[in-house]
Scaffold this motif. Structure first.
Motif, PDB file in Angstrom:
ATOM      1  N   GLY A  58       0.823  -1.196   0.000  1.00  0.00           N
ATOM      2  CA  GLY A  58       0.000   0.000   0.000  1.00  0.00           C
ATOM      3  C   GLY A  58       0.849   1.233   0.000  1.00  0.00           C
ATOM      4  O   GLY A  58       1.937   1.261  -0.532  1.00  0.00           O
ATOM      5  N   ALA A  59       0.353   2.296   0.622  1.00  0.00           N
ATOM      6  CA  ALA A  59       1.097   3.544   0.645  1.00  0.00           C
ATOM      7  C   ALA A  59       2.025   3.561   1.834  1.00  0.00           C
ATOM      8  O   ALA A  59       2.223   2.572   2.513  1.00  0.00           O
ATOM      9  CB  ALA A  59       0.124   4.722   0.689  1.00  0.00           C
TER      10      ALA A  59
ATOM     11  N   VAL B 143      -7.729   8.695  -1.965  1.00  0.00           N
ATOM     12  CA  VAL B 143      -6.984   9.647  -1.137  1.00  0.00           C
ATOM     13  C   VAL B 143      -7.603   9.775   0.255  1.00  0.00           C
ATOM     14  O   VAL B 143      -6.892   9.795   1.266  1.00  0.00           O
ATOM     15  CB  VAL B 143      -6.921  11.020  -1.823  1.00  0.00           C
ATOM     16  CG1 VAL B 143      -6.226  12.046  -0.925  1.00  0.00           C
ATOM     17  CG2 VAL B 143      -6.199  10.913  -3.157  1.00  0.00           C
ATOM     18  N   ALA B 144      -8.919   9.872   0.302  1.00  0.00           N
ATOM     19  CA  ALA B 144      -9.606  10.021   1.592  1.00  0.00           C
ATOM     20  C   ALA B 144     -10.989   9.403   1.459  1.00  0.00           C
ATOM     21  O   ALA B 144     -11.862   9.955   0.779  1.00  0.00           O
ATOM     22  CB  ALA B 144      -9.700  11.489   1.989  1.00  0.00           C
ATOM     23  N   CYS B 145     -11.185   8.256   2.097  1.00  0.00           N
ATOM     24  CA  CYS B 145     -12.452   7.543   1.994  1.00  0.00           C
ATOM     25  C   CYS B 145     -12.810   6.933   3.347  1.00  0.00           C
ATOM     26  O   CYS B 145     -11.972   6.878   4.255  1.00  0.00           O
ATOM     27  CB  CYS B 145     -12.369   6.426   0.947  1.00  0.00           C
ATOM     28  SG  CYS B 145     -12.374   7.009  -0.772  1.00  0.00           S
ATOM     29  N   ARG B 146     -14.042   6.460   3.454  1.00  0.00           N
ATOM     30  CA  ARG B 146     -14.470   5.756   4.658  1.00  0.00           C
ATOM     31  C   ARG B 146     -15.200   4.479   4.271  1.00  0.00           C
ATOM     32  O   ARG B 146     -15.878   4.409   3.246  1.00  0.00           O
ATOM     33  CB  ARG B 146     -15.352   6.633   5.544  1.00  0.00           C
ATOM     34  CG  ARG B 146     -16.740   6.902   5.019  1.00  0.00           C
ATOM     35  CD  ARG B 146     -17.575   7.709   6.015  1.00  0.00           C
ATOM     36  NE  ARG B 146     -17.930   6.964   7.212  1.00  0.00           N
ATOM     37  CZ  ARG B 146     -18.468   7.514   8.306  1.00  0.00           C
ATOM     38  NH1 ARG B 146     -18.684   8.817   8.365  1.00  0.00           N
ATOM     39  NH2 ARG B 146     -18.779   6.767   9.353  1.00  0.00           N
TER      40      ARG B 146
ATOM     41  N   ILE C  77      -6.982   7.989   5.141  1.00  0.00           N
ATOM     42  CA  ILE C  77      -6.517   9.123   4.343  1.00  0.00           C
ATOM     43  C   ILE C  77      -5.081   8.872   3.899  1.00  0.00           C
ATOM     44  O   ILE C  77      -4.263   8.353   4.643  1.00  0.00           O
ATOM     45  CB  ILE C  77      -6.628  10.455   5.109  1.00  0.00           C
ATOM     46  CG1 ILE C  77      -5.862  10.408   6.434  1.00  0.00           C
ATOM     47  CG2 ILE C  77      -8.088  10.814   5.345  1.00  0.00           C
ATOM     48  CD1 ILE C  77      -5.794  11.751   7.136  1.00  0.00           C
ATOM     49  N   TYR C  78      -4.811   9.259   2.651  1.00  0.00           N
ATOM     50  CA  TYR C  78      -3.488   9.080   2.051  1.00  0.00           C
ATOM     51  C   TYR C  78      -3.042  10.335   1.296  1.00  0.00           C
ATOM     52  O   TYR C  78      -2.588  10.249   0.162  1.00  0.00           O
ATOM     53  CB  TYR C  78      -3.486   7.908   1.081  1.00  0.00           C
ATOM     54  CG  TYR C  78      -3.566   6.552   1.714  1.00  0.00           C
ATOM     55  CD1 TYR C  78      -2.412   5.833   1.998  1.00  0.00           C
ATOM     56  CD2 TYR C  78      -4.787   5.989   2.032  1.00  0.00           C
ATOM     57  CE1 TYR C  78      -2.484   4.575   2.584  1.00  0.00           C
ATOM     58  CE2 TYR C  78      -4.872   4.732   2.618  1.00  0.00           C
ATOM     59  CZ  TYR C  78      -3.714   4.041   2.885  1.00  0.00           C
ATOM     60  OH  TYR C  78      -3.794   2.791   3.471  1.00  0.00           O
TER      61      TYR C  78
END
Length: 774
Positions: A31-32, A545-548, A555-556
């Motif tokens: 992943g990141a 980038v930013a999800c739930r 967040i990334y």
């Protein structure tokens, strides 16, 4: 490999299985970027750890064990669980200090050469499983002895008694009587030990005694006995293999007793002394051959073809570097690989598949191969042409890659036409403080079977420059340009395939550096030594980038991106402060202040969301780098979110986290991207100045609606601020407000605020965003 038995002479270079399986750049992540281990939040909450984030690291540890032959071996395990073995004290079976080493099922094996002929029949291979011995506390070893030299030892062998066994084995080995020991039936391990490597289906015949002699000889380019460095391995499982080196005039060949099966040899055959870096090297490959009886393999460099790739444009007198890389994947899916410039020191000394003017600039050769039937064998050739050894500050650099998915082709001679080159026109700006005159600019290359840093970074000057890229297979070659700026950060552009004859334009290092809306790649590469694998098998896959997902937010945001929309920055510094605070309905949910270090980045941060609609605030404060250290960039987001929010519409290349199989919804964070009219030194003149910027949602999310924005400015590093000015929307969609710079020089700090119709907002403060000319 425990089933290999030296019969003549075999000098084995001690190389761990991690190196065997992953020579080159290495380091692909699932992943990141990963954060630090989580600390207790202000509000007790245990969020599930995202699948794309590494588990908290364990403390490194060292354990020293005594082998049954008396050697003391230290096992080092780092924070990520990677294992390395070091022989710290020889035992009675010492035979020239050479050891057979391999990894299997996560454990490391170290076997003295003198013990190899006794494996399986007398010595259980698991006796040399260093990882297992470390886990069990090095218990006494059970022995079945009837009479003779070891009968007095009783039913077990303790570490103190092990050297006596080692000496007995060594005497038998030197006398040519390997395989049995008088009066001893079997030396084994307790029943709870891991499964023996001999019990694998691929080596079942070997355990029953079906060995054959494999002899390896070499001939250099001049038809004389050659010096050879080779990796010999099973095609079923490349972890079952070993490195060997042989010099002409010593034995003429090396031979091993190996189990029946299919094998491969990748080797360099040198014309001239192997320890002379100016000797000519031929990459000689036998990628697939069957051992069903005694067999001799001759690595004949005379069958190799020269590597000679030129460009049509005049390049006389340019500094040339040629490189080969290969990946031999096994049926099991693992691989033996050497990636260009991934482990340059090892390659130059051992395989020598790099031709460099600093080492005599001898041309390279490689033997053509046929397609393999088991696994795969891929090959690539690289050429880099620069004006000087350190790069081409003012002149073009040519980077040429020739990938071959099915092995070495019949010819490695080619002239690249001008129409086949991709032209890259770059503009490079200095940072606001302008302390550095040269930068590094270089591409990484992703192929379907490997990833590589192509050549070395070219030292380039600020300003305009032109470079050229080429691939003989443009559809499968993914380029990823990296730029090392003067603040120590590595900036990247988007990954892309390039069409022959096309022109690409790049703008690097335009201030200020702020969090980016660009979706991060799921797999990031690393450059240099270390890592587990050179493989990045899906270079275009990205993360939200930013999800739930339910009550978990992920967040990334990428750190310190410049003003080019597709750029982002990787890497952190130990002395760089990054603080994160997260609020739910006005109450602090967690803070980086609770951590021992006080540091926490927003990349790969997990947010504990509430099960109903709520108002959230996220504050990310991060110090800038280099000469701007201590001057922060603070981004303060406020947004509203609920579990019932509309699902995110992502392209096939993007996925939700932490569970890519589940749907997710976007977190509506607003991002700012600046477009300031700065000069080449990231500075502006006194007088009127237009602050222009975009207000955007994250990549793949629809643009925000009903946006309003303001701009405030400070000339004393944020001690005092001007009244906010309303920013109007220009025809190009950017917002802009005009400020007036003083004549005093120094730096300009910016504070930009924006909100949309739904009430989502961002306030971003950049201390010393750019400079002023004095």
């Amino acid at each position: 490999m425990s089933t290999f038995r030296p019969r003549l002479r075999a000098t084995v270079i001690s190389v761990t299985a991690a190196l065997v399986a992953g020579l080159g750049l290495t380091g692909s992540m699932a992943g990141a970027a990963t954060g630090e281990p989580a600390s207790e939040p202000v509000i007790p909450y245990e969020a599930p750890l995202p699948l794309t984030q590494a588990r908290p690291a364990n403390p490194p540890r060292q354990t020293t064990v005594t082998l049954v032959t008396g050697e003391q071996v230290r096992l080092d395990v780092d924070e990520q669980g990677r294992q390395n073995t070091t022989v710290v004290s020889p035992g009675g079976a010492e035979a020239g200090g050479t050891y057979l080493r391999f990894g299997w099922q996560g454990d490391q094996y170290v076997i003295p050469s003198a013990a190899v002929p006794f494996l399986d029949r007398l010595l259980d291979p698991r006796l040399f499983n260093v990882s297992y011995l470390a886990r069990t506390g090095n218990r006494p070893v059970p022995v079945k002895a009837t009479s003779g030299r070891l009968a007095a030892l009783g039913a077990t062998i303790t570490p103190d008694e092990a050297p006596a066994l080692g000496r007995a084995l060594a005497e038998e080995w030197r006398a040519g009587r390997g395989g049995t020991l008088e009066g001893v039936q079997r030396i084994t391990v307790p029943d709870d030990a891991p499964v023996s490597p001999f019990q694998r289906p691929a080596t079942a015949k070997a355990a029953a005694g079906a060995y054959h002699t494999l002899s390896i000889d070499s001939i250099d380019l001049d038809g004389k006995p050659g010096a050879v460095v080779a990796y010999v391995h099973s095609v079923d499982d490349t972890d079952l293999g070993f490195y060997t080196i042989d010099y002409p005039g010593e034995t003429g060949e090396v031979a091993y007793s190996v189990p029946e099966g299919t094998y491969a040899v990748e080797a360099s055959v040198f014309t001239g002394p192997a320890d002379d870096l100016t000797s000519r090297a031929a990459f000689v490959v036998q990628p697939e051959f069957r051992v069903a009886g005694d067999l001799k393999i001759t690595l004949d460099a005379r069958t190799a073809v020269p590597y000679d790739v030129e460009v049509q444009q005049p390049t006389e007198g340019m500094y040339r570097q040629d490189m080969f890389a290969f990946v031999r994947k096994s049926e099991a899916g693992n691989s033996a690989a050497v990636d260009a410039w991934g482990l340059g020191a090892f390659q130059l000394v051992a395989f020598r598949i790099v031709s460099n003017p600093e080492f005599g600039s001898q041309p390279l050769y490689a033997t053509p191969t046929r397609p393999v039937r088991k696994g795969s064998f891929s090959f690539a050739a690289y050429t880099q042409l620069t004006e000087t050894a350190s790069g081409s500050p003012g002149k073009p650099t040519y980077r040429l890659v020739l990938p071959y998915a099915k092995g070495v082709p019949a010819s490695l001679t080619r002239t690249v036409r001008n129409s086949e080159l991709t032209t890259v026109r770059s503009t490079i700006l200095r940072s606001p403080y302008g302390q550095q005159d040269r930068f590094d600019l270089f591409p990484e290359v992703f192929l379907p079977w490997t990833q590589s840093a192509l050549g070395v970074g070219s030292s380039v000057l600020p300003g305009e420059r032109t470079d050229y890229l080429f691939s003989s297979s443009p559809d499968i070659t993914v380029w990823h340009t990296a730029f090392n700026s003067d603040d120590g950060a590595r900036h990247y552009n988007q990954r892309r395939t390039l069409k022959p004859g096309s022109v690409v334009r790049e703008l690097w290092n335009k201030a200020p550096g702020v969090p980016s809306r660009t979706a991060p790649y799921r797999q990031e590469s690393t450059i240099g030594f270390g890592g587990d694998s050179p493989l990045v098998d899906d270079p275009f896959a990205t993360l939200c980038v930013a999800c739930r997902q339910g009550d978990l937010g992920m967040i990334y945001p990428q750190r310190f991106a410049d003003s080019t929309p597709s750029h982002y920055t990787t890497g952190t510094s130990w002395d760089e402060h990054s603080g994160l605070d997260f609020y739910r309905n006005g109450e602090l949910a967690f803070t980086s202040d609770n951590r021992i270090t006080g540091n926490l980045g927003a990349q790969a941060a997990d947010l504990p969301m509430l099960p109903e609609q709520a108002d959230y605030r996220l504050v990310w404060k991060q110090d800038q780098r280099g000469e701007l250290a201590g001057t922060p960039v603070t981004t303060d987001w406020t947004f509203r979110s609920a579990p019932s929010d509309q699902r995110a519409k992502l392209p096939e290349s993007a996925s939700c986290v932490p569970d890519a199989t589940r749907e997710c919804s976007f977190l509506p964070l607003l991002f700012l991207r600046y477009d300031l009219p700065l000069d080449a030194g990231s500075k502006a003149k006194a007088g009127p100045f237009e602050v222009a910027f975009a207000v955007e949602n994250q990549e793949h999310m629809a643009a925000p609606k009903g946006v309003e924005a303001t701009v405030a400015v400070s000339y004393d590093d944020g001690a005092t601020w001007s009244e906010p000015l309303t920013a109007g929307r220009r025809a190009d969609g950017l917002f802009a407000a005009t400020i007036r710079h003083p004549d005093s020089g120094g730096f300009v700090s910016l504070r930009v605020s924006a909100h949309d119709r739904q009430g989502n907002a961002v306030e971003q403060t950049v201390v010393r965003a750019y400079g002023l000319t004095s």
